[in-house]
Enzyme design. Sequence first.
Site, PDB file in Angstrom:
ATOM      1  N   GLU A  39       1.045  -1.219  -0.070  1.00  0.00           N
ATOM      2  CA  GLU A  39      -0.360   0.186   0.241  1.00  0.00           C
ATOM      3  C   GLU A  39       0.721   1.333   0.189  1.00  0.00           C
ATOM      4  OE1 GLU A  39      -3.327   0.099   3.306  1.00  0.00           O
ATOM      5  OE2 GLU A  39      -4.119  -2.141   2.366  1.00  0.00           O
ATOM      6  N   GLU A  83      -5.966  -8.561  -0.783  1.00  0.00           N
ATOM      7  CA  GLU A  83      -6.267  -7.801   0.228  1.00  0.00           C
ATOM      8  C   GLU A  83      -8.107  -7.458  -0.145  1.00  0.00           C
ATOM      9  OE1 GLU A  83      -4.780  -4.928   3.223  1.00  0.00           O
ATOM     10  OE2 GLU A  83      -2.801  -6.075   2.520  1.00  0.00           O
TER      11      GLU A  83
HETATM   12  P1  P53 Z   1      -7.140  -3.147   9.532  1.00  0.00           P
HETATM   13  C1  P53 Z   1      -5.664   1.718   6.104  1.00  0.00           C
HETATM   14  C2  P53 Z   1      -6.922   1.735   5.262  1.00  0.00           C
HETATM   15  C3  P53 Z   1      -6.738   0.958   4.340  1.00  0.00           C
HETATM   16  C4  P53 Z   1      -6.237  -0.553   4.175  1.00  0.00           C
HETATM   17  O1  P53 Z   1      -6.923  -2.476   8.055  1.00  0.00           O
HETATM   18  C5  P53 Z   1      -5.351  -0.095   5.131  1.00  0.00           C
HETATM   19  C6  P53 Z   1      -5.055   0.306   6.406  1.00  0.00           C
HETATM   20  C7  P53 Z   1      -3.842   0.171   7.418  1.00  0.00           C
HETATM   21  O2  P53 Z   1      -4.857   0.376   8.094  1.00  0.00           O
HETATM   22  O3  P53 Z   1      -4.319  -1.376   5.770  1.00  0.00           O
HETATM   23  C8  P53 Z   1      -4.194  -2.620   4.853  1.00  0.00           C
HETATM   24  O4  P53 Z   1      -6.420  -4.240   9.846  1.00  0.00           O
HETATM   25  C9  P53 Z   1      -3.334  -3.415   5.156  1.00  0.00           C
HETATM   26  C10 P53 Z   1      -2.852  -4.348   6.184  1.00  0.00           C
HETATM   27  C11 P53 Z   1      -4.517  -4.634   7.385  1.00  0.00           C
HETATM   28  C12 P53 Z   1      -5.652  -3.786   6.232  1.00  0.00           C
HETATM   29  O5  P53 Z   1      -5.611  -3.518   4.938  1.00  0.00           O
HETATM   30  O6  P53 Z   1      -6.500  -1.567   9.223  1.00  0.00           O
HETATM   31  O7  P53 Z   1      -2.414  -4.102   4.074  1.00  0.00           O
HETATM   32  O8  P53 Z   1      -2.184  -4.447   7.254  1.00  0.00           O
HETATM   33  O9  P53 Z   1      -4.848  -4.959   8.445  1.00  0.00           O
HETATM   34  C13 P53 Z   1      -6.920  -3.681   6.881  1.00  0.00           C
HETATM   35  O10 P53 Z   1      -8.523  -3.308  10.079  1.00  0.00           O
END
Ligand code: P53
Length: 481
Positions: A178, A379
Amino acid sequence: MTGYKMPKGFLWGGAVAAHQLEGAWDVDGKGPSVADVMTVGSAERPREITDTVEAGKNYPNHDAIDFYHHYKEDIKLMAEMGFKAFRTSIAWTRIFPKGDELEPNEAGLKFYDDLFDECHKYGIEPVVTLSHFELPLHIVHEYGGFTSRKAIDFFVRFAQVCFKRYKNKIKYWMTFNEIDNQSSFNNDFLMATNSGILFKDGMTDEDKEAAMYQAAHYEFVASALAVKEGHKINPNFQIGTMINYSPVRPLTPSSDDVLLADAFEQRRDFFSDVQVFGEYPKAVGAYIRRKGFRPDITEEDKIVLKEGTVDYVGFSYYQSTTVSSEKVKADELSDLAKAVAVNPTLKRSDWGWEIDPEGLRISLNHLTDRYHLPLFIVENGLGAYDKVEADGSIHDDYRIDYLRSHIAEMEKAVEFDGVDLMGYLPWGPIDLVSAGTGQMDKRYGFIYVDKNDAGEGTLKRSKKDSFNWYKKVIESNGQDL
Ligand code: P53
């Protein structure tokens, strides 16, 4: 629900990151990463980033779900769901504990050898992110993270060691997770996780934005050099960019909103634009000049960027973004957060993330039209509270609904729009520590892990209802939703 079958060889599976599940933060020579000084937060309270590990504070990544010692059991469960691919990251600090050493730590390398072998045992293709929010803390403190050109060498050395060691075990790589998150340059958490930057008190937004463009540039160079080196080590490597993609919708049809949506999109697409095209896009180039930022960009860098373009576009998709020109117009856009509006047509998760399945199809189309490269959804998912029933079962129909609706839109993009899609790897197939909040109770998994936000629990793994549902989806190659 009936969906469309995906192409042969489609990579169904799931995605995680080392620091969010491995635990064992100081075991077998591992050094501390920036994730190891982040405390637990919540939907309302941001995580604190401390200088050192302070006594009495809860640092959830230290032990996480102890995948380091449970990976055999966990990979077995993923194999039972029929996973074709498993995305994880290599914790930089297991390989180079401080980040600036010349020789790698053999115990760290050995762990990933064993993990990747375990995946292959079940025919699961491991997919690797090199840098996923895990910069060595030493690089953060001693060098200012990626504000230093030296970080390029450290990253490239790390990448080369991994490429050489795992050249026959890994085909699909991503350089920086990201990388576009830092477009929110005044968000302390995102700057720390992306670039290892800890802002000092008194810095203005302009200072922060200038630092961000510098760090991003060094990351582009580091990534391009890694792509070049990787292709020399194994020409079959597929090395991708990895962005947090969020299609931008204007709140109204007014030209002000549409122009703002374009400017917003340009500012975010900037990162993948450079990594795909090997040069700075016009709009962001003009913006950097107009703001008077003077990032150190050499002629040699420009050649490297052209030579090290990526093979595919990996992206996460969680939500779309809606913008309104009420507070800011396109030509004044700097702090992206000022443009963001609530989309009144969408529902939100318990953490306020908008739920927009069609946004995934829109993303797939936009990225295909812009880049003409294969795409990889690495993701997607819903962070939610789960309830364990008296008999131990977990009825997570909300998670099934979320995933089903997103997979259905993904399949339409392949079936109707001709999108070249490599696979679908939803986030956190097993419950893990949330990156944004450090919580355990913000869960994404098909597999439940008995551990809560306070760090209590037996770590026992169990199947949620979504486990068998996803198994069926994979078995039918996407037809049986
Ligand atoms: P969590 C911010 C915005 C979008 C995705 O997020 C993000 C983040 C950082 O928090 O992270 C990605 O765990 C990232 C993962 C993360 C996942 O999205 O905050 O690549 O490491 O766990 C979900 O709910």
